[in-house]
Design a protein around this motif. Structure first.
Motif, mmCIF file in Angstrom:
data_model
loop_
_atom_site.group_PDB
_atom_site.id
_atom_site.type_symbol
_atom_site.label_atom_id
_atom_site.label_comp_id
_atom_site.label_asym_id
_atom_site.label_seq_id
_atom_site.Cartn_x
_atom_site.Cartn_y
_atom_site.Cartn_z
ATOM 1 N N VAL B 153 38.649 33.380 34.626
ATOM 2 C CA VAL B 153 39.164 34.025 33.428
ATOM 3 C C VAL B 153 38.577 35.431 33.307
ATOM 4 O O VAL B 153 37.359 35.600 33.337
ATOM 5 C CB VAL B 153 38.820 33.205 32.163
ATOM 6 C CG1 VAL B 153 39.328 33.915 30.908
ATOM 7 C CG2 VAL B 153 39.415 31.809 32.256
ATOM 8 N N SER B 154 39.448 36.416 33.194
ATOM 9 C CA SER B 154 38.979 37.780 32.962
ATOM 10 C C SER B 154 39.262 38.165 31.530
ATOM 11 O O SER B 154 40.301 37.805 30.980
ATOM 12 C CB SER B 154 39.663 38.769 33.908
ATOM 13 O OG SER B 154 39.037 38.699 35.154
ATOM 14 N N PHE B 155 38.334 38.917 30.985
ATOM 15 C CA PHE B 155 38.437 39.227 29.576
ATOM 16 C C PHE B 155 38.253 40.725 29.351
ATOM 17 O O PHE B 155 37.241 41.299 29.748
ATOM 18 C CB PHE B 155 37.379 38.426 28.816
ATOM 19 C CG PHE B 155 37.421 38.631 27.340
ATOM 20 C CD1 PHE B 155 38.614 38.538 26.645
ATOM 21 C CD2 PHE B 155 36.270 38.912 26.643
ATOM 22 C CE1 PHE B 155 38.661 38.733 25.275
ATOM 23 C CE2 PHE B 155 36.301 39.120 25.272
ATOM 24 C CZ PHE B 155 37.513 39.029 24.588
ATOM 25 N N ALA B 156 39.259 41.353 28.767
ATOM 26 C CA ALA B 156 39.179 42.778 28.470
ATOM 27 C C ALA B 156 39.273 42.975 26.968
ATOM 28 O O ALA B 156 40.090 42.332 26.307
ATOM 29 C CB ALA B 156 40.305 43.539 29.164
ATOM 30 N N ALA B 157 38.426 43.827 26.436
ATOM 31 C CA ALA B 157 38.418 44.027 24.983
ATOM 32 C C ALA B 157 38.152 45.472 24.639
ATOM 33 O O ALA B 157 37.284 46.119 25.219
ATOM 34 C CB ALA B 157 37.360 43.140 24.336
ATOM 35 N N GLN B 158 38.957 45.963 23.700
ATOM 36 C CA GLN B 158 38.709 47.284 23.165
ATOM 37 C C GLN B 158 37.368 47.265 22.416
ATOM 38 O O GLN B 158 36.542 48.140 22.571
ATOM 39 C CB GLN B 158 39.849 47.606 22.188
ATOM 40 C CG GLN B 158 40.199 49.042 22.080
ATOM 41 C CD GLN B 158 41.623 49.215 21.532
ATOM 42 O OE1 GLN B 158 42.292 48.267 21.111
ATOM 43 N NE2 GLN B 158 42.089 50.429 21.543
#
Lengths: 208, 455
Positions: B153-158
């Motif tokens: 699982v990859s997680f990108a967040a502003q």
């Protein structure tokens, strides 16, 4: 300030994309009103249209159910009086369509995603139930069906397979019109109502 | 940037609590085996026992990544030096840019990155964590944050705050991390670039995105379309703009505001939309571990009658249906099950069900042609339920070609089994509602993939 496209010009734009609108004509005199009434051979509606009056019915600028030549004549005089404070204005006569279901089909230019469009339960129910679906243009045939299915009122606005496929067609054509006409800032076809077996636009508002 | 072999930390410090100190310490704690170059303008000879430099220009070696953690006004100069030193990429952790109105400073940063063709993340971000290469630029002390195991699982967040809390939470769930990217103000690298990267990243199986707004709307849509064809994207959207906030002249504009436009994009192009952080975790674990399906007929097997009823309600609330078992399945089950078991769905195996009974039921029901997916409610408070039941669930949850989720509700004994089942790759939920909404997300995504022809 957004500019309102002339009603009959908007009407012609819809026609070019195969979107039906109710029989309409500007009337410039009581005599005009009477001849329009005689031409459509059924009750008519008359509306005063002005950029200064965004809510026509709230401003008393819509007169319904004019079913005699005399009523049409008097409506012309009455609307001229009422619309005096919204100058400049024009008076539009339309065939009145008996109907039970009203839908709204609309669109706008989104600053982020470009043209988006909307289908909802229309008329006075728009604000009350807020039952609507939104998609980015251009939509696919699947999207058109999915928009209908997303509404709680899906079985009211598309009662059978035939009306469903007709409404899908309307949505696809509106999507195409919005997508091809960059200058349209906002569009309301509210309401569209059933005339026989098809949805036709009764009120058109195009803002450039 | 994602798996550097050499990292310069600009603003590294011997002073505890300083961002540059924590970042360097975390690299050391994580056992990063590439080269580390602490850089500090004060001219310390050594920082945390490593030879330090006054400027990146003094490092006569290849630098894959420079992490910049110094006050904002010094960032353009540091970037300029990175450019001259041939640094391949930079992450600007420092805040004090457009988020506080300093757009000029941010524009200067972006211009330098562009001049040297240097991919730059941030400013005002936590940066990246890559558990495979053990590169970690997060300035959060490692003892305060559970770091997840390696996974898909990859997680990108502003937002760094949302990013780090989710990171902390997923460490405690049964799935692992491929990449973590906190991108802050997105002055250079933005949502479209990140999606592009993650779509092509072979270690990433599921993408989770927290966004508040995107900059290039139409390009974002195109990238979303390309990505959701091959892997699931879960989005949690923050930043509510009330519809009609700007003067609307039409009903349409009054109803369909910015948020409605975002939801339309997500729905139309196969993005799984989560309303809350807990939904993100629920959806991610089923999408990460379970096979895709397009059918919405979910069989419920339970060892508690009432919970089975609640689960049935939850299915229908989420647009799923409880099927009828085939005649053959019913006959087989009738022979296998004790007379106390009523042979219909939801299949209540009753309180004394042991692993044998679970196994018999799962074998028959999972092979039934009327069943597309399974929800198994295992209440570990019952006399027959123990680790052998958990093993049975793991067997079917990992071997069956149909998706399977488990519902287990309870205290510490239950929790122990939940961990055992989840770490083997079978999602466990603590309510029938979250299990049903997660299955619904999996199925909707499967239907989207089928529609676009990639399933």
């Amino acid at each position: 300030m957004a500019e309102l496209m002339d009603y009959m010009e908007a009407n012609r734009l819809l026609k070019r994309y195969g979107i039906s609108a109710v029989e309409s004509s500007y009337v410039k005199s009581p005599t005009d009103a009477i001849s329009f009434f005689r031409y459509v051979k059924s009750p008519i509606v008359m509306k005063a249209i002005s950029e200064k009056a965004l809510h026509k019915s709230r401003s008393g600028l819509v007169m319904l159910n004019l079913d005699t030549a005399e009523k049409a004549r008097r409506a012309y005089d009455e609307l001229s009086k009422r619309a005096a404070k919204f100058k400049p204005y024009r008076i539009l006569a339309q065939k009145m369509l008996p109907h039970d279901v009203e839908i709204i089909v609309g669109g706008r230019e989104d600053p982020q995603f470009g043209k988006i469009m909307l289908l909802g339960l229309g008329g006075i129910y728009v604000e009350a139930f807020r039952d609507f679906a939104v998609r980015v243009c251009p939509i696919t045939d699947f999207d058109a069906g999915d928009m209908i299915d997303q509404l709680r009122a899906s079985h009211i606005i598309a009662k059978d397979e035939q009306s469903r496929s007709m409404l899908k067609g309307v949505l696809m054509r509106v999507s195409k019109m919005l997508y091809n006409n960059g200058s349209i800032g906002e569009l309301d076809l509210n309401p569209m109502v059933m005339d026989g077996k098809r949805y036709v636009a009764v009120d058109i508002r195009v803002l450039k | 940037m994602m798996h550097p072999r050499s990292v310069a930390i600009i603003g590294a410090s011997n002073t505890r609590g300083k961002v540059g100190h924590i970042i360097l310490q975390n690299y050391l704690d994580a056992g990063f085996d590439g080269k580390l170059y602490p850089v500090n303008i004060k001219g310390d000879k050594q920082i945390l026992g490593i030879k330090a430099y006054k400027s990146v220009l003094g490092i006569k070696a290849n630098i894959d990544l420079a992490v910049i953690a110094i006050p904002a006004e010094g960032v353009p100069m540091a970037m300029e030096q990175c450019g001259k030193a041939g640094v391949k990429s930079t992450i600007v952790v420092s805040g004090g840019f457009s988020e506080v109105g300093a757009t000029d400073l941010q524009d200067r940063l972006a211009a330098i990155a562009k001049k040297y063709n240097m991919p730059t993340l941030g400013p005002n971000c936590l940066g990246v964590m890559d558990p495979r290469s053990r590169s970690d630029t997060l300035f959060l002390p490692s003892f305060k944050l559970d770091k997840p195991r390696i996974g898909g699982v990859s997680f990108a967040a502003q937002s760094g705050a949302v990013g780090s809390t989710v990171l902390d939470l997923i460490s405690n769930e049964g799935f692992g991390l491929a990449r973590f990217i906190s991108y802050g103000n997105a002055a250079v690298v933005d949502e479209v670039d990140i999606l592009h990267y993650l779509a092509n990243d072979k270690d990433t199986k599921v993408i989770v995105f927290y966004i508040e707004g995107v900059k290039r709307g139409r390009e974002f849509i195109e990238m979303v379309k390309r990505t959701t064809r091959v892997k699931p994207v879960i989005v949690i959207k923050g930043g509510t703009t009330p519809a009609g906030a700007t003067a609307a002249h039409s009903h349409t504009a009054a109803l369909a505001g910015s948020n409605e436009a975002y939801s339309a994009v997500f729905r139309q192009f196969g993005v799984v939309q989560a309303d809350d952080i807990s939904d993100v975790l629920h959806y991610a674990k089923v999408l990460d571990t379970q096979p895709a399906t397009t059918g919405n007929r979910v069989a419920i097997i339970t060892n508690g009658g009432g919970t089975g009823v609640l689960a049935t309600d939850a299915l229908y609330r989420n647009g799923l249906v409880l099927p009828e078992l085939s005649k053959e399945s019913k006959e087989t089950l009738k022979r296998m099950m004790p007379s106390t078991v009523n042979i219909t769905l939801p299949l209540d195996l009753v309180g004394d069900a042991d692993d044998k009974r679970f196994s018999d039921a799962l074998g028959v029901v999972s092979a039934d042609p009327n069943v597309d997916a399974l929800m198994v409610i295992a209440l570990f408070q019952t006399p027959g339920a123990d680790s052998r039941v958990a093993e049975t669930l793991i067997h079917y949850g990992t071997q069956s070609p149909k998706p399977l989720v488990v519902v287990s509700i309870g205290g510490s004994y239950t929790l122990a089994h939940k961990n055992m089942i989840e770490s083997s790759g079978v999602p466990v939920y603590d309510s029938p509602g979250s299990a049903a909404s997660s299955l619904a997300a999996l199925i909707r995504y499967g239907q989207y993939r089928h529609r676009v022809g990639t399933l």
